[in-house]
Each structure stands twice: as C-alpha cells, then as structure tokens.
Scaffold this motif. Structure first.
Motif, PDB file in Angstrom:
ATOM      1  N   ASP A  80       2.310  23.728 -69.466  1.00  0.00           N
ATOM      2  CA  ASP A  80       2.934  22.590 -68.810  1.00  0.00           C
ATOM      3  C   ASP A  80       3.263  21.462 -69.781  1.00  0.00           C
ATOM      4  OD1 ASP A  80       2.836  23.826 -66.363  1.00  0.00           O
ATOM      5  OD2 ASP A  80       0.901  22.994 -65.840  1.00  0.00           O
ATOM      6  N   PHE A 250       1.645  16.160 -63.984  1.00  0.00           N
ATOM      7  CA  PHE A 250       2.781  16.282 -64.893  1.00  0.00           C
ATOM      8  C   PHE A 250       3.068  17.763 -65.143  1.00  0.00           C
ATOM      9  CE2 PHE A 250       4.675  16.452 -69.111  1.00  0.00           C
ATOM     10  CZ  PHE A 250       5.587  15.411 -69.079  1.00  0.00           C
ATOM     11  N   PRO A 251       4.340  18.203 -65.188  1.00  0.00           N
ATOM     12  CA  PRO A 251       5.560  17.396 -65.200  1.00  0.00           C
ATOM     13  C   PRO A 251       6.212  17.186 -63.845  1.00  0.00           C
ATOM     14  CG  PRO A 251       6.081  19.642 -65.790  1.00  0.00           C
ATOM     15  CD  PRO A 251       4.604  19.616 -65.532  1.00  0.00           C
ATOM     16  N   ARG A 252       5.533  17.522 -62.735  1.00  0.00           N
ATOM     17  CA  ARG A 252       6.154  17.318 -61.424  1.00  0.00           C
ATOM     18  C   ARG A 252       6.288  15.840 -61.083  1.00  0.00           C
ATOM     19  NH1 ARG A 252       2.384  21.146 -60.049  1.00  0.00           N
ATOM     20  NH2 ARG A 252       1.293  19.713 -58.649  1.00  0.00           N
ATOM     21  N   TYR A 274       8.129   8.549 -61.373  1.00  0.00           N
ATOM     22  CA  TYR A 274       9.023   9.706 -61.474  1.00  0.00           C
ATOM     23  C   TYR A 274       8.500  10.813 -60.571  1.00  0.00           C
ATOM     24  CZ  TYR A 274      10.783  14.162 -63.193  1.00  0.00           C
ATOM     25  OH  TYR A 274      11.324  15.422 -63.260  1.00  0.00           O
ATOM     26  N   SER A 276       9.828  14.901 -59.425  1.00  0.00           N
ATOM     27  CA  SER A 276      10.855  15.936 -59.440  1.00  0.00           C
ATOM     28  C   SER A 276      11.413  16.181 -58.051  1.00  0.00           C
ATOM     29  CB  SER A 276      10.270  17.236 -60.008  1.00  0.00           C
ATOM     30  OG  SER A 276       9.176  17.687 -59.220  1.00  0.00           O
ATOM     31  N   THR A 351      10.146  13.991 -68.762  1.00  0.00           N
ATOM     32  CA  THR A 351       9.207  15.108 -68.809  1.00  0.00           C
ATOM     33  C   THR A 351       8.999  15.638 -70.222  1.00  0.00           C
ATOM     34  OG1 THR A 351      10.951  16.760 -68.421  1.00  0.00           O
ATOM     35  CG2 THR A 351       9.900  15.789 -66.486  1.00  0.00           C
ATOM     36  N   ASP A 352       9.566  14.962 -71.221  1.00  0.00           N
ATOM     37  CA  ASP A 352       9.405  15.380 -72.615  1.00  0.00           C
ATOM     38  C   ASP A 352       8.625  14.311 -73.374  1.00  0.00           C
ATOM     39  OD1 ASP A 352       9.505  16.321 -75.171  1.00  0.00           O
ATOM     40  OD2 ASP A 352      11.688  16.178 -75.398  1.00  0.00           O
TER      41      ASP A 352
END
Length: 357
Positions: A80, A250-252, A274, A276, A351-352
């Motif tokens: 992830d 994370f990353p959802r 944030y 998704s 997400t990076d």
C-alpha cells in the motif's frame, strides 16, 4: 476502518454531488464518542510488571529481556506504499537532546523503524506532545506519545473511556485496562531518557504484543511532520502550533490538519481531507482566493478552496461551539482565511508520499 472513517465515507457517498460540512461531521462524531465514553465505566486490570525494560527500547533496538527466541513482529505489507515521515536532517533525536521535544510543530524527535512498523499517523500537538501511531504487525495500532512533562500522561487516550486509565507509574510496567463490552487495552509509561516522559497504548493484544512493538521505536533520530499540504502564508503575528497526519487507511483516505494560533486567543483550523470515494470536486464558489475559486460557508467562519480533486481543503475559525451554536465571534477574519488558503500548496498526487514536503 474507524467509526469516524466509516461515517465520513457514508455521508460523502450520500452527498457526492452536494455540499458536505466535513468539519461539522467530524465535530459531531467526536462529540458522540465523548458521550459514549461517559456512559462506560472501566476498571484497571492487574499490572503486569516489566519494570525497567522500556527505558532502552528503541534507543539501541535491542530485544526485550525474556523475548529471546520469539518470532519478531514485522511491518504490514508495503504493497500500500504507506507514507513515512522523512528524516529531519541535522536535527538531533530526543535521546540526545530531550529539551527539543515539543518545541517545533514541524518536527518529530523520535521515529519508528519502517522495517518494523507501518506508520498510521503522526502529530506534534499544541500541548508540547509528540505522537506516532503505527502498526507493528497483526493490524493492531500502537500509539506512542512523548513529552518533557509528566503531566501529559494524565490526559485521556482517544477512543478509551475517560475513567479507564490508572495513575501513571513511569516504571515500565504494562497495565491491562478494561475498555468495556468485554474489550481491553494495554498501556505503559516509562522514561526513555532523562527529562522525557513517554506513554504507549494499544487496544487488545497482550503484554508481549505491546512490548515487542516498542522495539520498533527509535529515540535517536528526528523526522519531519511531512504532509501533502504546505502553508506558505500566515496572518500577521500568527504561527503554526499543531501538525497532524492521519494515514490509517491510506491510500483510500488521508486527513491533514494544522492549527494556526495568535495571542491571546485566535485559532484557525486548516484541514485537508482526501477520500478516494469522493466523486469529484465541488464547483460552487462565492469568493476568489489567489486566483482560485473558493466558497465561504453561510456562517462566515469557514472557507473552502475549490478545485482539488477528491479532496476538501478548508480553513475554519469558528468556535467555541455549544450544542452546535457559535457562541463567540472569531478573532481571525475572512481575509485571514483567504490569505492562508491562497498560500496553501497541495501535492499533485495526494497518494504519492514521494511528492510530499
């Protein structure tokens, strides 16, 4: 997924095309949590003495006495790409300079070995407490807090009944605590170095789960309270006093929060949320901030910067609140919120972590 995350997800799905007041949602959820805590009563379990063993855990990385031959915990799968706060080059760790702990809202003076623990969140709090949450394997979150004052250890632990904690001992013993409804937690207090006071807590598990997890903690290196949000413009006389990143799922989803303060009592909460599951960014606006559309909410105490895909970026000066009613007028202004949001810089890819500052 936490109760808060589940509620945010549900509401965002219901209102994917409309306005969602995220700050009010979080405030209401926390209020319900506090009410649930007040309805519960818990008693302290038997102290499981591991006196003295935690004083050096993480400084040397040495396994705890009595754990030889046990299979060590390893971090969760790296698939992830969990974020890791970058090193704060040139800054000493808490073990070398304990007087630095809690003095810089942008720096954590301890860390977790990424090979042994997956970061779930970190914060530098206004009460001069530094905090890291991590998963050292098995999906159990461990929270480690450190301060230069022993007084912080009398504060509650989020999600635990308000009266559950025994008196801090700072002797390295692990206390088993009843959390109600048949669940329990473990908590310990110790002094990782002269002038420092630490607390570690975990829901479920056993003594060895917590103590083995703490071998991942490092007191000899500092890391930055990095996030995909940077604030480059502050109101005159104001400063950032709180930095928090929640990457539990994370990353959802991801939550970043800063608190901006100015004497004697002005406070502004800046939050990037944030998800998704957010279908898109809202386009309705009634203000322009730094050449970008923004929306001032009807109460006049909250402003949102538009145009960030799958995210809400807000500045909020409302409070204090009583039963959902604003009692006192804020001392930060609409112009102050606009200035902060105009200078806000958001990473291109939330997400990076490699793009974070």
């Amino acid at each position: 997924m936490t109760d808060l995350d589940q509620r945010i997800t549900s509401v965002l799905r219901e209102h994917a095309e409309g306005e969602t007041d995220i700050h009010q949602l979080i405030r209401q959820s926390r209020a319900r949590g506090r009410r649930r805590q007040l309805r519960r009563r818990a008693t302290t379990g038997t102290a499981l003495a591991l006196v003295g063993v935690l004083g050096f855990v993480g400084v040397t990385g040495t396994d705890l006495p009595g754990l030889a031959g046990r299979k060590p915990l390893t971090a969760a799968s790296p698939a992830d790409a969990a974020p890791v706060p970058p090193r704060a080059d040139g800054v000493a760790g808490a073990a070398q300079h304990p007087e630095l702990v809690g003095t810089d809202p942008q720096v954590l003076h301890f860390s977790v070995d990424p090979a042994k623990g997956r970061y779930l969140g970190w914060s530098v709090q206004a009460r001069q407490v530094e905090l890291i949450r991590f998963d050292a394997g098995g999906g159990r979150a461990v929270t480690v807090e450190v301060s230069r004052s022993a007084a912080f250890a009398r504060s509650g632990i989020e999600g635990w009944p308000v009266d559950a904690l025994p008196q801090p001992t700072f002797d390295g013993s692990v206390q088993r605590v009843s959390l109600g409804s048949g669940s329990h937690g473990s908590v310990t207090w110790w002094r990782p170095a002269a002038g420092l006071y630490a607390r570690a807590s975990m829901r479920g598990g056993d003594v060895f789960t917590l103590t083995r997890a703490l071998t991942a903690v490092r007191w000899n290196e500092a890391r930055r309270c990095a996030s995909p949000l940077r604030l480059t413009s502050l109101p005159v006389g104001a400063s950032v006093g709180f930095c928090s990143v929640d990457a539990t799922v994370f990353p959802r989803s991801l939550q970043v929060q800063f608190t901006i303060s100015r004497e004697p009592s002005a406070t502004m909460w800046v939050q990037l949320l944030y998800g998704s599951q957010i279908s898109g960014s809202s386009t309705e606006s009634n203000r322009t901030v730094g050449g970008r559309p923004a929306y001032l909410y009807p109460a006049g105490t909250k402003m949102e910067l538009r145009g960030i895909p799958k995210a809400h970026l807000t500045a909020d000066v409302g409070g204090p609140w009583t039963d959902g009613v604003l009692k006192d007028q804020p001392t930060f202004t609409e112009a102050d919120m606009a200035s902060v949001l105009a200078g806000a810089q958001v990473a291109k890819d939330l997400t990076d972590p490699e793009t974070w500052e």
